[in-house]
Design an enzyme around this catalytic site. Structure first.
Site, PDB file in Angstrom:
ATOM      1  N   SER A  21      23.618  -3.241  -3.178  1.00  0.00           N
ATOM      2  CA  SER A  21      23.756  -4.672  -2.873  1.00  0.00           C
ATOM      3  C   SER A  21      24.941  -5.325  -3.599  1.00  0.00           C
ATOM      4  O   SER A  21      25.682  -6.094  -2.971  1.00  0.00           O
ATOM      5  CB  SER A  21      22.472  -5.423  -3.195  1.00  0.00           C
ATOM      6  OG  SER A  21      21.460  -5.018  -2.315  1.00  0.00           O
ATOM      7  N   LYS A  70       8.508  -7.411  -5.214  1.00  0.00           N
ATOM      8  CA  LYS A  70       8.487  -8.161  -3.952  1.00  0.00           C
ATOM      9  C   LYS A  70       7.177  -8.925  -3.713  1.00  0.00           C
ATOM     10  O   LYS A  70       7.191  -9.996  -3.116  1.00  0.00           O
ATOM     11  CB  LYS A  70       8.725  -7.214  -2.768  1.00  0.00           C
ATOM     12  CG  LYS A  70      10.151  -6.729  -2.641  1.00  0.00           C
ATOM     13  CD  LYS A  70      10.304  -5.948  -1.362  1.00  0.00           C
ATOM     14  CE  LYS A  70      11.705  -5.438  -1.190  1.00  0.00           C
ATOM     15  NZ  LYS A  70      11.949  -4.871   0.136  1.00  0.00           N
ATOM     16  N   ASP A 106      13.913  -8.572   5.549  1.00  0.00           N
ATOM     17  CA  ASP A 106      13.897  -7.139   5.893  1.00  0.00           C
ATOM     18  C   ASP A 106      13.599  -6.914   7.378  1.00  0.00           C
ATOM     19  O   ASP A 106      14.296  -6.172   8.062  1.00  0.00           O
ATOM     20  CB  ASP A 106      12.840  -6.394   5.069  1.00  0.00           C
ATOM     21  CG  ASP A 106      13.283  -6.168   3.634  1.00  0.00           C
ATOM     22  OD1 ASP A 106      14.506  -6.125   3.387  1.00  0.00           O
ATOM     23  OD2 ASP A 106      12.401  -6.030   2.763  1.00  0.00           O
ATOM     24  N   GLY A 133       3.317   1.033   4.949  1.00  0.00           N
ATOM     25  CA  GLY A 133       3.561   0.500   3.606  1.00  0.00           C
ATOM     26  C   GLY A 133       4.284  -0.834   3.667  1.00  0.00           C
ATOM     27  O   GLY A 133       4.305  -1.510   4.708  1.00  0.00           O
ATOM     28  N   GLY A 134       4.910  -1.188   2.550  1.00  0.00           N
ATOM     29  CA  GLY A 134       5.585  -2.487   2.461  1.00  0.00           C
ATOM     30  C   GLY A 134       6.703  -2.632   3.482  1.00  0.00           C
ATOM     31  O   GLY A 134       6.836  -3.683   4.123  1.00  0.00           O
ATOM     32  N   GLY A 246      19.558   3.987   9.446  1.00  0.00           N
ATOM     33  CA  GLY A 246      18.962   2.921   8.640  1.00  0.00           C
ATOM     34  C   GLY A 246      19.930   1.930   8.015  1.00  0.00           C
ATOM     35  O   GLY A 246      19.520   0.848   7.589  1.00  0.00           O
TER      36      GLY A 246
HETATM   37  P1  ATR Z   1       7.325   1.063   0.906  1.00  0.00           P
HETATM   38  O1  ATR Z   1       7.222  -0.311   0.319  1.00  0.00           O
HETATM   39  O2  ATR Z   1       8.631   1.755   0.595  1.00  0.00           O
HETATM   40  O3  ATR Z   1       6.996   1.103   2.353  1.00  0.00           O
HETATM   41  P2  ATR Z   1       4.690   2.016   0.163  1.00  0.00           P
HETATM   42  O4  ATR Z   1       4.119   0.656   0.375  1.00  0.00           O
HETATM   43  O5  ATR Z   1       4.252   2.794  -1.034  1.00  0.00           O
HETATM   44  O6  ATR Z   1       6.282   1.956   0.076  1.00  0.00           O
HETATM   45  O7  ATR Z   1       4.442   2.888   1.489  1.00  0.00           O
HETATM   46  C1  ATR Z   1       4.872   4.192   1.608  1.00  0.00           C
HETATM   47  C2  ATR Z   1       4.638   4.665   3.037  1.00  0.00           C
HETATM   48  O8  ATR Z   1       5.154   6.007   3.172  1.00  0.00           O
HETATM   49  C3  ATR Z   1       3.177   4.748   3.427  1.00  0.00           C
HETATM   50  O9  ATR Z   1       3.066   4.518   4.817  1.00  0.00           O
HETATM   51  C4  ATR Z   1       2.864   6.204   3.073  1.00  0.00           C
HETATM   52  O10 ATR Z   1       1.726   6.740   3.714  1.00  0.00           O
HETATM   53  P3  ATR Z   1       0.261   6.604   3.000  1.00  0.00           P
HETATM   54  O11 ATR Z   1      -0.202   5.210   3.311  1.00  0.00           O
HETATM   55  O12 ATR Z   1      -0.550   7.649   3.661  1.00  0.00           O
HETATM   56  O13 ATR Z   1       0.485   6.841   1.533  1.00  0.00           O
HETATM   57  C5  ATR Z   1       4.099   6.867   3.584  1.00  0.00           C
HETATM   58  N1  ATR Z   1       4.336   8.209   3.048  1.00  0.00           N
HETATM   59  C6  ATR Z   1       4.743   8.527   1.796  1.00  0.00           C
HETATM   60  N2  ATR Z   1       4.890   9.866   1.689  1.00  0.00           N
HETATM   61  C7  ATR Z   1       4.580  10.413   2.898  1.00  0.00           C
HETATM   62  C8  ATR Z   1       4.547  11.733   3.439  1.00  0.00           C
HETATM   63  N3  ATR Z   1       4.877  12.798   2.689  1.00  0.00           N
HETATM   64  N4  ATR Z   1       4.192  11.898   4.735  1.00  0.00           N
HETATM   65  C9  ATR Z   1       3.874  10.829   5.499  1.00  0.00           C
HETATM   66  N5  ATR Z   1       3.873   9.541   5.054  1.00  0.00           N
HETATM   67  C10 ATR Z   1       4.228   9.338   3.769  1.00  0.00           C
END
Ligand code: ATR
Length: 281
Positions: A21, A70, A106, A133-134, A246
């Site tokens: 950033s 956040k 975002d 996730g977030g 991305g």
């Molecule tokens: P962020 O804010 O970066 O989205 P987060 O809120 O911790 O981070 O969410 C991570 C996401 O990546 C979730 O959807 C997670 O799946 P789970 O809810 O089952 O944990 C997903 N994720 C992380 N590692 C993964 C993997 N090896 N395979 C599939 N999904 C994964």
């Protein structure tokens, strides 16, 4: 802040050292001829409230907020816009007449990147979102606001996909799809969006799932931008997909924030080139 003072903006997070950033924003400020500086500040969780008050005291025009602040930062702001409230996370603070206003750029940044780079409209798409996730949450709310033809969510932990689908229910009906069913269900979707961190540097060989049953021409989008093109997008391309990288989301979310702070139109191409060049090194 008076007009004669340089613009003070920046990002707070922990860690923050790898953030692109400052490069992106300072290049944009220079291009626009704005006297100001965008700094990167490490703020430990316990110091967040003090940091936010310091930002007020120092006359900042605004701040980006990243992991892990956040969600927690919301408690220290004066106002939070409805989108950020629904998402439950703020990534941009704007100071307006001494008040701190939180928003989230975002999701809108993602939608703008997808639509402008591929020349499509979200309204016409049947979308599968991978992750809950977030990052997924921000994107899901922005997508739902555009009323796509359909929106489904799959997540490794199915309950989180169900919770997100439920949270979106007031805006749009969404289905939660079992993660293990996705490889055989790919033909139902024309747009597949990956929002987890799988494949991100340094784990660049990792892929969320196989795409062998993809319909030709399906849009496959990955929000990971380091590497610029993930192994999964290469795999998608070999399976006949139109791919969307991305980096555009990162540029557009920053551009929205910069426009809020400066009232000027952000120089997207300049910002894009600066970050892309740094990631190629
Ligand atoms: P962020 O804010 O970066 O989205 P987060 O809120 O911790 O981070 O969410 C991570 C996401 O990546 C979730 O959807 C997670 O799946 P789970 O809810 O089952 O944990 C997903 N994720 C992380 N590692 C993964 C993997 N090896 N395979 C599939 N999904 C994964």
């Amino acid at each position: 802040m008076t007009d004669s003072l340089p613009l003070r903006i920046g990002v707070i997070g922990d860690p923050i050292g790898h953030s692109r950033s400052p490069l992106m924003m300072n290049r944009a400020l220079a291009y626009l001829g704005i006297d100001g500086h965008y700094g990167a500040y490490v703020v430990r969780p316990a110091a967040l409230e003090t940091a936010i008050n310091g930002m007020r005291a120092l006359g900042f025009a605004g701040m980006n907020v990243t992991i892990p602040h956040k969600e927690t930062v919301c408690a220290f702001l004066d106002e939070i816009d409805p989108v950020a409230k629904a998402i439950g996370a703020v990534n941009t603070i704007v100071v307006r007449e001494g008040k701190l206003w939180g928003t989230n750029t975002d999701g809108i940044g993602y939608v703008r990147s997808l639509e402008t780079e591929l020349g499509i409209r979200v309204q016409q798409r049947n979308i599968l979102l991978l992750g809950a996730g977030g990052a997924a949450r921000g994107i899901a709310f922005a997508l739902a606001a555009q009323r796509p033809a359909s929106l489904a969510i799959a997540n490794r932990t199915h309950a989180r996909a169900q919770q997100l689908a439920y949270a979106l229910g007031d805006i749009l009906h969404c289905d939660a799809v079992a993660w293990e069913d996705v490889p055989d269900a790919l033909a139902h979707y024309d747009t597949i969006i990956h929002t987890t961190s799988v494949g991100m540097f340094p784990h660049v060989e990792a892929m969320p799932l196989r795409l062998d049953n993809l319909r030709y021409g399906t849009i496959v989008s990955d929000i990971v931008y380091n590497p610029l093109q993930t192994a999964w997008l290469q795999h998608a391309s070999q399976c006949g997909a139109r791919i969307h990288r991305g980096l555009g989301m990162f540029i557009h979310q920053g551009a929205y924030a910069l426009e809020q702070w400066t009232g000027r139109q952000a120089p997207h191409a300049v910002m894009y080139e600066a970050v892309e060049a740094s990631l190629r090194q």
